[in-house]
Write an enzyme that holds these catalytic residues in place. Structure first.
Site, mmCIF file in Angstrom:
data_model
loop_
_atom_site.group_PDB
_atom_site.id
_atom_site.type_symbol
_atom_site.label_atom_id
_atom_site.label_comp_id
_atom_site.label_asym_id
_atom_site.label_seq_id
_atom_site.Cartn_x
_atom_site.Cartn_y
_atom_site.Cartn_z
ATOM 1 C CB CYS A 202 2.712 -13.575 23.840
ATOM 2 S SG CYS A 202 3.914 -12.294 23.455
ATOM 3 C CB CYS B 88 9.683 -16.418 21.047
ATOM 4 S SG CYS B 88 8.246 -15.957 20.086
ATOM 5 C CB CYS C 206 2.785 -6.619 7.885
ATOM 6 S SG CYS C 206 1.726 -8.062 8.148
ATOM 7 C CB CYS D 151 6.801 -7.121 7.935
ATOM 8 S SG CYS D 151 7.660 -8.688 8.135
HETATM 9 S S1 SF4 Z 1 6.103 -12.263 8.448
HETATM 10 FE FE1 SF4 Z 1 5.858 -10.049 8.239
HETATM 11 S S2 SF4 Z 1 4.526 -9.787 6.449
HETATM 12 FE FE2 SF4 Z 1 4.309 -11.904 7.158
HETATM 13 S S3 SF4 Z 1 2.571 -11.895 8.563
HETATM 14 FE FE3 SF4 Z 1 4.412 -11.653 9.816
HETATM 15 S S4 SF4 Z 1 4.626 -9.454 10.026
HETATM 16 FE FE4 SF4 Z 1 3.219 -9.747 8.308
#
Ligand code: SF4
Length: 362
Positions: free
Chosen positions: A190, A98, A58, A61
């Site tokens: 959610c 959460c 991602c 992230c």
């Molecule tokens: S922790 Fe970060 S990299 Fe892993 S699935 Fe969730 S958003 Fe994506």
């Protein structure tokens, strides 16, 4: 009778999003007042129960193992650690905890059994429990429901088209399938997304089409403003403006009138006046606590001061839906199936993700 529309089109949503600002604000505030107490805001606490070391890519992230960020990874927290933090959150005025784990998907085994025990423990404290653990199967969703889970978070992040520019290790349909698995239980959904990742207004509208055409619509929709983190592919993205944030919240409120719209990541960069405008436009939920998984968030005391200034009251737990029953592990109807679900891995090339890993196609 359900009067909520489930057939919004991208064009209709874009038209709302692009309305003159004052008209948009007025319409959203009107819808908000028809469906919610405008002076009540739900307060959630987000706990990172397993941080970093994630296998996904991602682009926003800092917990993805492949990017070089300052996030220190942690193993799964213990049930007693989680209980202590949940008690603190309750004392500070949160109605929901959460728990987030940086996993691609849930795997049956000791760690998931521990998470189930955390759910039981927090539900027994009289707090709404939400989990965000990645993709889950129907059996796993049922086990979470039986433990007393109130909500499951699984964000769509963006439109289906733009999702491909952000993540290559999993597909949009997997997200929708996970939401459907949650819907086979009494657990509420959610699901929301992030703005400021380089997407267009059309993509923002596309995400709202995907969410608002779900039937039922998600009970809560977090709207995050990207917090660009050094080392991630989106480190150099420009901060999203408050005007765009208010537009997004107002549009979400209009197309999903009964949903709790959560003003999520990015609040640290917003003034109190900006946040007040978001509440007026229909946001009625926030995350409290000085950290949002790994990025900064306003201090609880600052939030309570802002609530006082604005005359806002924190929402009590289980106002929208009764508290689920918790079934003890020994009385469980379900067993771990040890499934190996085939979640997809599209694996297409996203240049900025590769560049952040120090790799490039050329
Ligand atoms: S922790 Fe970060 S990299 Fe892993 S699935 Fe969730 S958003 Fe994506």
């Amino acid at each position: 009778m359900d009067t909520t529309r489930h057939n919004w089109t991208r064009e209709e949503i874009l038209e709302i999003y692009n309305k003159p600002f004052m008209d948009l604000l007025y319409e959203a505030a009107t819808v908000h007042r028809q469906n919610h107490d405008p002076n009540t805001v739900q307060v959630s606490t987000l706990l990172s129960i397993k941080t970093g070391g994630c296998s996904e890519d991602c682009g926003y992230c800092p917990q993805a193992a492949r990017y070089h960020t300052n996030v220190e990874g942690n193993d799964l927290m213990s049930v007693s650690q989680v209980k202590a933090q949940a008690m603190r959150a309750k004392e500070a005025g949160s109605s929901r905890v959460c728990m987030g784990a940086a996993w691609r998907n849930v795997k049956d085994g000791q760690e998931f059994d521990d998470v189930l025990e955390m759910v039981r423990t927090i539900n027994r404290l009289g707090l709404e429990v939400c989990c965000t653990l990645g993709m889950i199967t129907e059996n796993q969703a049922k086990r979470l429901a039986e433990a007393g889970l109130y909500a499951y978070n699984h964000n769509l992040d963006s439109s289906e088209e733009y999702y491909k520019e952000v993540i290559s290790t999993r597909g949009y349909q997997d997200r929708l399938d996970t939401i459907e698995n949650v819907r086979k239980t009494a657990v509420t959904v959610c699901s929301g997304g992030i703005i400021g990742m380089g997407e267009s207004a059309e993509d923002r509208a596309g995400m709202l089409v995907a969410l608002s055409t779900l039937n039922p619509q998600p009970e809560s929709v977090p709207i995050n403003a990207l917090v660009p983190v050094e080392g991630t592919p989106m480190a150099k993205q420009k901060q999203v403006s408050i005007w765009e944030m208010v537009r997004m919240i107002a549009t979400t409120r209009i197309v999903m009138p009964e949903t709790q719209v959560r003003l999520s990541a990015g609040r640290t960069q917003m003034s109190r006046e900006g946040q007040a405008m978001c509440f007026f436009a229909g946001a009625n939920s926030i995350f409290a606590g000085d950290k949002l998984l790994t990025t900064p968030n306003p201090d609880v005391n600052e939030d309570m001061e802002m609530f006082k200034t604005l005359g806002l009251n924190p929402q009590k737990p289980f106002v929208k839906k009764a508290q689920p029953q918790t079934v003890d592990a020994e009385n469980s109807e379900y067993r771990a199936l040890g499934e190996k679900p085939r979640w997809t891995r599209p694996g297409h090339i996203i240049e900025r993700n590769l560049a952040a890993q120090g790799k490039s196609k050329a």
